[in-house]
Design a protein around this motif. Sequence first.
Motif, mmCIF file in Angstrom:
data_model
loop_
_atom_site.group_PDB
_atom_site.id
_atom_site.type_symbol
_atom_site.label_atom_id
_atom_site.label_comp_id
_atom_site.label_asym_id
_atom_site.label_seq_id
_atom_site.Cartn_x
_atom_site.Cartn_y
_atom_site.Cartn_z
ATOM 1 N N LYS A 1 0.876 -1.268 -0.153
ATOM 2 C CA LYS A 1 0.068 -0.050 0.278
ATOM 3 C C LYS A 1 0.840 1.171 -0.186
ATOM 4 O O LYS A 1 1.394 1.417 1.107
ATOM 5 N N PHE B 1 -2.934 4.778 -2.921
ATOM 6 C CA PHE B 1 -3.947 5.960 -2.136
ATOM 7 C C PHE B 1 -3.462 7.054 -2.413
ATOM 8 O O PHE B 1 -2.278 7.182 -2.026
ATOM 9 N N ASP C 1 -6.119 4.245 5.693
ATOM 10 C CA ASP C 1 -5.615 3.430 4.801
ATOM 11 C C ASP C 1 -4.651 2.500 5.205
ATOM 12 O O ASP C 1 -4.307 1.532 4.476
#
Length: 396
Positions: A38, A79, A101
């Motif tokens: 991520k 993100f 997130d």
Amino acid sequence: MNRIGSLRRIGAIAAAVMAAGALVAASPALSQQQGKLKVGLMLPYTGTYAALGTAITNGFKLAIEENGGKVAGREIEYFVVDDESDPAKAPENANKLIKRDNVDVMVGTVHSGVALAMSKLARDNNTLLIIPNAGADDITGPLCAANVFRTSFSNSQMGIAMGKVMADQKKKTAVTITWKYSAGEESIGGFKETFEAGGGKVVKELFLPFPQVEFQPLLTEIAALKPDVVYAFFAGSGAVKFVKDYAAAGLNKTIPLVGPGFLTDGTLEAQGEAAQGMLTTLHYADGLNNPKNNAFRATYMKAYKVEPDVYAMQGYDAAQLLIVGMNAVKGDTAKRAELVAAMGAAKLDSPRGSLALNKGHNPIHDIYLRKVEGKENKYVSVAIKNLTDPPRGCKL
Ligand code: PHB
């Protein structure tokens, strides 16, 4: 299972795999277990620095694509937060990435004030942070941290280089002009340091609040002061307007305007005639003839149909640095100490030339003198070789 639990589990799987002596064959399986990496991009996509945020994003994604769209075998999930270059909104924006997130790494940002807030949150939450532009000197000085890296520059570096160049040219008096926040203040601080050490004198420091662009009263003051040279820090659309206003006032005919390369990088299309002949200092130049830069410029142009600029290059290097760290731990972000050690020791083949990091994780690189010719910031010479910052209280 919470994230720490799942990371522990992954660590256990990795240990079991290694114990089985099947390390090489097993690494794709390990990567699958770890899932997507991520990546939180916190950058300006609106406002004065919007073009800079876009170029950084493009550069970052290009390096990832060249690496097969993955990092250490792991796919990427992005993100994205538009930070608007607004320091007041920075804690809330960074927390979206950190807390909501749960990103593995934050990449950002452009504005030093926003980056100072981001780096505080990165330190407090032990989130990995790679800064692809913002130069706030303190982030890699007294506020340095094991988990915070910068692939761009520190603000004083470009000023230090230009102050030396102007003193060498025997200029005696200078006026500085900039936005009143850390980037501008540190940039002119660097200029003043070497310009005055070389025998010059900064006779006036002019400021206006970020991101204002009402330059007229200050240009009138410059005309009255008649210094030998003007050193200015502006960037993005503010740089476009300042350089054009300076020329429209006729000042470029009598008082050379110089600055960090941000004054003319990614802006020449819009500045046109007004920027011709300007000298700037930066850790990048358009015509740098090294194999990495030639390849970078060609693939960037092919992918995005525009020429890359310094911001695109810094985004590209942010991804290169992440890849080095992640490869060292075979994609296992739980091995944080090994990951950051590998990043700190990285020697990157950057489009700018070679790139290493100092103790505070700030770039050690050559600073070039460049001259605007047409739509290019042409390389003139190396202004300072292997410039590195003093530790400034960094205790790593
Ligand atoms: C900064 O705020 O640190 C900054 C912003 C834009 C630049 C350079 C530095 O081009």
